[in-house]
Design a protein around this motif. Structure first.
Motif, PDB file in Angstrom:
ATOM      1  N   PRO A   1       0.825  -1.223   0.000  1.00 42.28           N
ATOM      2  CA  PRO A   1       0.000   0.000   0.000  1.00 42.28           C
ATOM      3  C   PRO A   1       0.857   1.271   0.000  1.00 42.28           C
ATOM      4  CG  PRO A   1      -0.821  -1.551   1.628  1.00 42.28           C
ATOM      5  CD  PRO A   1       0.463  -2.116   1.099  1.00 42.28           C
ATOM      6  N   GLU A   2       1.959   1.246   0.728  1.00 41.09           N
ATOM      7  CA  GLU A   2       2.833   2.414   0.797  1.00 41.09           C
ATOM      8  C   GLU A   2       3.459   2.719  -0.558  1.00 41.09           C
ATOM      9  OE1 GLU A   2       3.066  -0.215   2.994  1.00 41.09           O
ATOM     10  OE2 GLU A   2       1.909   0.815   4.542  1.00 41.09           O
ATOM     11  N   GLN A   3       3.821   1.674  -1.313  1.00 43.49           N
ATOM     12  CA  GLN A   3       4.387   1.893  -2.646  1.00 43.49           C
ATOM     13  C   GLN A   3       3.347   2.511  -3.579  1.00 43.49           C
ATOM     14  OE1 GLN A   3       5.743  -2.226  -2.992  1.00 43.49           O
ATOM     15  NE2 GLN A   3       7.803  -1.458  -3.440  1.00 43.49           N
ATOM     16  N   HIS A   4       2.114   2.037  -3.495  1.00 43.81           N
ATOM     17  CA  HIS A   4       1.039   2.618  -4.301  1.00 43.81           C
ATOM     18  C   HIS A   4       0.855   4.089  -3.937  1.00 43.81           C
ATOM     19  CE1 HIS A   4      -1.001  -0.593  -6.628  1.00 43.81           C
ATOM     20  NE2 HIS A   4      -0.497  -1.403  -5.705  1.00 43.81           N
ATOM     21  N   ARG A   5       0.766   4.381  -2.662  1.00 44.03           N
ATOM     22  CA  ARG A   5       0.507   5.754  -2.223  1.00 44.03           C
ATOM     23  C   ARG A   5       1.648   6.698  -2.613  1.00 44.03           C
ATOM     24  NH1 ARG A   5      -1.928   2.717   2.446  1.00 44.03           N
ATOM     25  NH2 ARG A   5      -4.141   2.788   1.910  1.00 44.03           N
ATOM     26  N   ALA A   6       2.881   6.233  -2.490  1.00 50.79           N
ATOM     27  CA  ALA A   6       4.021   7.068  -2.872  1.00 50.79           C
ATOM     28  C   ALA A   6       3.993   7.357  -4.371  1.00 50.79           C
ATOM     29  CB  ALA A   6       5.329   6.376  -2.495  1.00 50.79           C
ATOM     30  N   ARG A   7       3.677   6.375  -5.161  1.00 51.64           N
ATOM     31  CA  ARG A   7       3.635   6.562  -6.618  1.00 51.64           C
ATOM     32  C   ARG A   7       2.475   7.477  -7.023  1.00 51.64           C
ATOM     33  NH1 ARG A   7       5.270   8.420 -10.457  1.00 51.64           N
ATOM     34  NH2 ARG A   7       4.815   7.589 -12.497  1.00 51.64           N
TER      35      ARG A   7
ATOM     36  N   ILE B   1      -2.471   0.525 -10.403  1.00 49.59           N
ATOM     37  CA  ILE B   1      -2.359  -0.920 -10.559  1.00 49.59           C
ATOM     38  C   ILE B   1      -0.897  -1.271 -10.328  1.00 49.59           C
ATOM     39  CG2 ILE B   1      -2.550  -2.847 -12.175  1.00 49.59           C
ATOM     40  CD1 ILE B   1      -4.706  -1.202 -13.639  1.00 49.59           C
ATOM     41  N   GLY B   2      -0.652  -2.333  -9.560  1.00 53.15           N
ATOM     42  CA  GLY B   2       0.722  -2.734  -9.284  1.00 53.15           C
ATOM     43  C   GLY B   2       0.959  -4.198  -9.572  1.00 53.15           C
ATOM     44  N   VAL B   3       2.133  -4.486 -10.128  1.00 51.75           N
ATOM     45  CA  VAL B   3       2.534  -5.861 -10.418  1.00 51.75           C
ATOM     46  C   VAL B   3       4.057  -5.907 -10.536  1.00 51.75           C
ATOM     47  CG1 VAL B   3       2.302  -5.626 -12.928  1.00 51.75           C
ATOM     48  CG2 VAL B   3       2.062  -7.864 -11.880  1.00 51.75           C
ATOM     49  N   LEU B   4       4.653  -6.986 -10.038  1.00 54.69           N
ATOM     50  CA  LEU B   4       6.104  -7.211 -10.127  1.00 54.69           C
ATOM     51  C   LEU B   4       6.917  -6.014  -9.635  1.00 54.69           C
ATOM     52  CD1 LEU B   4       6.324  -9.102 -13.523  1.00 54.69           C
ATOM     53  CD2 LEU B   4       6.663 -10.057 -11.249  1.00 54.69           C
ATOM     54  N   GLY B   5       6.476  -5.391  -8.557  1.00 56.83           N
ATOM     55  CA  GLY B   5       7.210  -4.283  -7.959  1.00 56.83           C
ATOM     56  C   GLY B   5       6.999  -2.938  -8.618  1.00 56.83           C
ATOM     57  N   MET B   6       6.184  -2.880  -9.663  1.00 57.34           N
ATOM     58  CA  MET B   6       5.931  -1.627 -10.379  1.00 57.34           C
ATOM     59  C   MET B   6       4.504  -1.164 -10.096  1.00 57.34           C
ATOM     60  SD  MET B   6       7.648  -2.640 -14.026  1.00 57.34           S
ATOM     61  CE  MET B   6       6.693  -4.158 -14.138  1.00 57.34           C
ATOM     62  N   VAL B   7       4.330   0.143  -9.986  1.00 60.03           N
ATOM     63  CA  VAL B   7       3.003   0.723  -9.773  1.00 60.03           C
ATOM     64  C   VAL B   7       2.726   1.696 -10.911  1.00 60.03           C
ATOM     65  CG1 VAL B   7       1.568   2.130  -8.262  1.00 60.03           C
ATOM     66  CG2 VAL B   7       3.190   0.505  -7.276  1.00 60.03           C
ATOM     67  N   PHE B   8       1.575   1.534 -11.539  1.00 61.28           N
ATOM     68  CA  PHE B   8       1.155   2.386 -12.643  1.00 61.28           C
ATOM     69  C   PHE B   8      -0.070   3.178 -12.197  1.00 61.28           C
ATOM     70  CE2 PHE B   8       3.067  -1.496 -14.241  1.00 61.28           C
ATOM     71  CZ  PHE B   8       4.077  -0.984 -15.051  1.00 61.28           C
ATOM     72  N   VAL B   9       0.035   4.500 -12.247  1.00 59.04           N
ATOM     73  CA  VAL B   9      -1.080   5.368 -11.883  1.00 59.04           C
ATOM     74  C   VAL B   9      -1.854   5.664 -13.160  1.00 59.04           C
ATOM     75  CG1 VAL B   9      -1.757   7.573 -10.878  1.00 59.04           C
ATOM     76  CG2 VAL B   9       0.198   6.320  -9.947  1.00 59.04           C
ATOM     77  N   LEU B  10      -3.153   5.441 -13.114  1.00 61.58           N
ATOM     78  CA  LEU B  10      -4.004   5.604 -14.280  1.00 61.58           C
ATOM     79  C   LEU B  10      -4.391   7.066 -14.464  1.00 61.58           C
ATOM     80  CD1 LEU B  10      -6.309   2.527 -13.656  1.00 61.58           C
ATOM     81  CD2 LEU B  10      -4.214   2.625 -15.003  1.00 61.58           C
ATOM     82  N   GLN B  11      -4.561   7.461 -15.704  1.00 61.66           N
ATOM     83  CA  GLN B  11      -5.048   8.802 -16.007  1.00 61.66           C
ATOM     84  C   GLN B  11      -6.526   8.872 -15.661  1.00 61.66           C
ATOM     85  OE1 GLN B  11      -3.622  11.537 -17.116  1.00 61.66           O
ATOM     86  NE2 GLN B  11      -1.644  10.844 -17.889  1.00 61.66           N
ATOM     87  N   PRO B  12      -6.975   9.948 -15.032  1.00 64.44           N
ATOM     88  CA  PRO B  12      -8.418  10.056 -14.777  1.00 64.44           C
ATOM     89  C   PRO B  12      -9.162  10.200 -16.103  1.00 64.44           C
ATOM     90  CG  PRO B  12      -7.283  12.072 -14.131  1.00 64.44           C
ATOM     91  CD  PRO B  12      -6.232  11.078 -14.548  1.00 64.44           C
ATOM     92  N   SER B  13     -10.341   9.602 -16.162  1.00 63.80           N
ATOM     93  CA  SER B  13     -11.141   9.710 -17.386  1.00 63.80           C
ATOM     94  C   SER B  13     -11.815  11.078 -17.434  1.00 63.80           C
ATOM     95  CB  SER B  13     -12.171   8.592 -17.456  1.00 63.80           C
ATOM     96  OG  SER B  13     -13.078   8.701 -16.382  1.00 63.80           O
ATOM     97  N   LYS B  14     -12.088  11.539 -18.628  1.00 62.94           N
ATOM     98  CA  LYS B  14     -12.673  12.874 -18.826  1.00 62.94           C
ATOM     99  C   LYS B  14     -14.134  12.952 -18.402  1.00 62.94           C
ATOM    100  CE  LYS B  14      -8.964  14.468 -20.703  1.00 62.94           C
ATOM    101  NZ  LYS B  14      -8.039  15.237 -19.938  1.00 62.94           N
TER     102      LYS B  14
END
Length: 91
Positions: free
Chosen positions: A25-31, A76-89
């Motif tokens: 959770p901390e990795q997600h929040r930091a990213r 979304i996170g997988v294999l140590g990587m966290v990807f922050v999604l763009q908000p939809s319009k």
């Protein structure tokens, strides 16, 4: 026979790595904080990223994980990587 066992070992190693490297959770929040500050320095300065990260809910899936805010997937996170999604319009 040997090729099947090598394939099985590679698949098993990948699954173990996915479980072990599942972002916390901390990795997600930091990213999330970083991504919002990168997209808008003003929002970063005002702490919008910190607020969004604080309000996020972490959902572990074993091999991957994701966070939501108000039923919208934020990262979304997988294999140590966290990807922050763009908000939809439209939201």
């Amino acid at each position: 026979m040997i090729q099947n066992s090598k394939l099985f070992i590679a698949a098993a190693a990948t699954l173990v790595a996915a479980v072990v490297l599942n972002p916390t959770p901390e990795q997600h929040r930091a990213r999330i904080k970083e991504a919002i500050a990168e997209r808008s320095p003003l929002a970063g300065f005002l702490g919008v990223g910190a607020l969004t990260a604080f309000a996020s809910t972490y959902h572990p899936l074993g091999l991957a994980s994701y966070t939501t805010v108000n039923d919208h997937t934020v990262s979304i996170g997988v294999l140590g990587m966290v990807f922050v999604l763009q908000p939809s319009k439209d939201t």
